[in-house]
Design a protein around this motif. Structure first.
Motif, PDB file in Angstrom:
ATOM      1  N   LYS A  45       0.832  -1.206   0.000  1.00 53.44           N
ATOM      2  CA  LYS A  45       0.000   0.000   0.000  1.00 53.44           C
ATOM      3  C   LYS A  45       0.867   1.257   0.000  1.00 53.44           C
ATOM      4  O   LYS A  45       0.585   2.219  -0.720  1.00 53.44           O
ATOM      5  CB  LYS A  45      -0.936   0.020   1.222  1.00 53.44           C
ATOM      6  CG  LYS A  45      -2.059  -0.978   1.155  1.00 53.44           C
ATOM      7  CD  LYS A  45      -3.054  -0.568   0.111  1.00 53.44           C
ATOM      8  CE  LYS A  45      -4.292  -1.422   0.156  1.00 53.44           C
ATOM      9  NZ  LYS A  45      -5.233  -1.075  -0.921  1.00 53.44           N
ATOM     10  N   ARG A  80       3.947   1.553  -1.097  1.00 53.73           N
ATOM     11  CA  ARG A  80       4.640   1.652  -2.384  1.00 53.73           C
ATOM     12  C   ARG A  80       3.696   2.126  -3.493  1.00 53.73           C
ATOM     13  O   ARG A  80       4.052   2.973  -4.305  1.00 53.73           O
ATOM     14  CB  ARG A  80       5.226   0.290  -2.763  1.00 53.73           C
ATOM     15  CG  ARG A  80       5.978   0.281  -4.093  1.00 53.73           C
ATOM     16  CD  ARG A  80       6.353  -1.119  -4.537  1.00 53.73           C
ATOM     17  NE  ARG A  80       5.134  -1.839  -4.914  1.00 53.73           N
ATOM     18  CZ  ARG A  80       4.825  -3.056  -4.498  1.00 53.73           C
ATOM     19  NH1 ARG A  80       5.620  -3.720  -3.688  1.00 53.73           N
ATOM     20  NH2 ARG A  80       3.703  -3.632  -4.879  1.00 53.73           N
ATOM     21  N   ASP A  81       2.489   1.571  -3.522  1.00 57.70           N
ATOM     22  CA  ASP A  81       1.602   1.797  -4.661  1.00 57.70           C
ATOM     23  C   ASP A  81       0.602   2.945  -4.505  1.00 57.70           C
ATOM     24  O   ASP A  81       0.153   3.488  -5.512  1.00 57.70           O
ATOM     25  CB  ASP A  81       0.804   0.524  -4.962  1.00 57.70           C
ATOM     26  CG  ASP A  81       1.677  -0.627  -5.418  1.00 57.70           C
ATOM     27  OD1 ASP A  81       2.848  -0.405  -5.776  1.00 57.70           O
ATOM     28  OD2 ASP A  81       1.178  -1.777  -5.399  1.00 57.70           O
ATOM     29  N   GLU A  82       0.252   3.287  -3.251  1.00 52.63           N
ATOM     30  CA  GLU A  82      -0.879   4.202  -3.086  1.00 52.63           C
ATOM     31  C   GLU A  82      -0.657   5.403  -2.172  1.00 52.63           C
ATOM     32  O   GLU A  82      -1.394   6.383  -2.286  1.00 52.63           O
ATOM     33  CB  GLU A  82      -2.097   3.427  -2.569  1.00 52.63           C
ATOM     34  CG  GLU A  82      -2.548   2.336  -3.513  1.00 52.63           C
ATOM     35  CD  GLU A  82      -3.698   1.510  -2.967  1.00 52.63           C
ATOM     36  OE1 GLU A  82      -4.534   2.079  -2.228  1.00 52.63           O
ATOM     37  OE2 GLU A  82      -3.746   0.306  -3.257  1.00 52.63           O
ATOM     38  N   TYR A  83       0.298   5.336  -1.254  1.00 56.32           N
ATOM     39  CA  TYR A  83       0.390   6.383  -0.231  1.00 56.32           C
ATOM     40  C   TYR A  83       1.795   6.946  -0.108  1.00 56.32           C
ATOM     41  O   TYR A  83       2.776   6.204  -0.179  1.00 56.32           O
ATOM     42  CB  TYR A  83      -0.073   5.847   1.131  1.00 56.32           C
ATOM     43  CG  TYR A  83      -1.518   5.436   1.119  1.00 56.32           C
ATOM     44  CD1 TYR A  83      -2.530   6.390   1.189  1.00 56.32           C
ATOM     45  CD2 TYR A  83      -1.887   4.100   0.995  1.00 56.32           C
ATOM     46  CE1 TYR A  83      -3.870   6.022   1.146  1.00 56.32           C
ATOM     47  CE2 TYR A  83      -3.220   3.713   0.954  1.00 56.32           C
ATOM     48  CZ  TYR A  83      -4.201   4.688   1.033  1.00 56.32           C
ATOM     49  OH  TYR A  83      -5.523   4.326   0.993  1.00 56.32           O
ATOM     50  N   MET A 103      -1.635   6.854   4.898  1.00 52.96           N
ATOM     51  CA  MET A 103      -2.297   5.568   4.715  1.00 52.96           C
ATOM     52  C   MET A 103      -3.239   5.280   5.887  1.00 52.96           C
ATOM     53  O   MET A 103      -4.393   4.899   5.681  1.00 52.96           O
ATOM     54  CB  MET A 103      -1.270   4.436   4.600  1.00 52.96           C
ATOM     55  CG  MET A 103      -1.896   3.088   4.356  1.00 52.96           C
ATOM     56  SD  MET A 103      -0.764   1.697   4.550  1.00 52.96           S
ATOM     57  CE  MET A 103      -0.762   1.539   6.335  1.00 52.96           C
ATOM     58  N   SER A 118      -6.304   7.611   5.757  1.00 53.44           N
ATOM     59  CA  SER A 118      -7.171   7.282   4.630  1.00 53.44           C
ATOM     60  C   SER A 118      -7.936   5.982   4.856  1.00 53.44           C
ATOM     61  O   SER A 118      -9.105   5.868   4.488  1.00 53.44           O
ATOM     62  CB  SER A 118      -6.331   7.175   3.361  1.00 53.44           C
ATOM     63  OG  SER A 118      -7.103   6.734   2.281  1.00 53.44           O
TER      64      SER A 118
END
Length: 62
Positions: A21, A23-26, A32, A35
């Motif tokens: 998460k 690495r890819d989104e936050y 994180m 959210s």
């Protein structure tokens, strides 16, 4: 722990999930947790149990 109830309970699986998460989104662990409505203390203590701590510079648990 959160409204995001499908997070892994197993520490090794949680590590993989959280780092993916991050690495890819936050951009940060705090972002994180806010959210996803997660308690950062629960995650950090679970991962500390397997000797992982958040590295802000790398934005991952190492």
């Amino acid at each position: 722990m959160s409204e995001y109830t499908n997070i892994p309970k197993d520490p090794a699986m949680l590590l993989s999930f959280v780092n993916m998460k991050l690495r890819d989104e936050y951009a940060s662990f705090d972002e994180m947790c806010k959210s996803m409505n997660l308690n950062p203390r629960v995650i950090t203590s679970t991962l500390k149990f397997i000797d992982y701590e958040y590295d802000e510079e790398l934005n991952q648990f190492t």
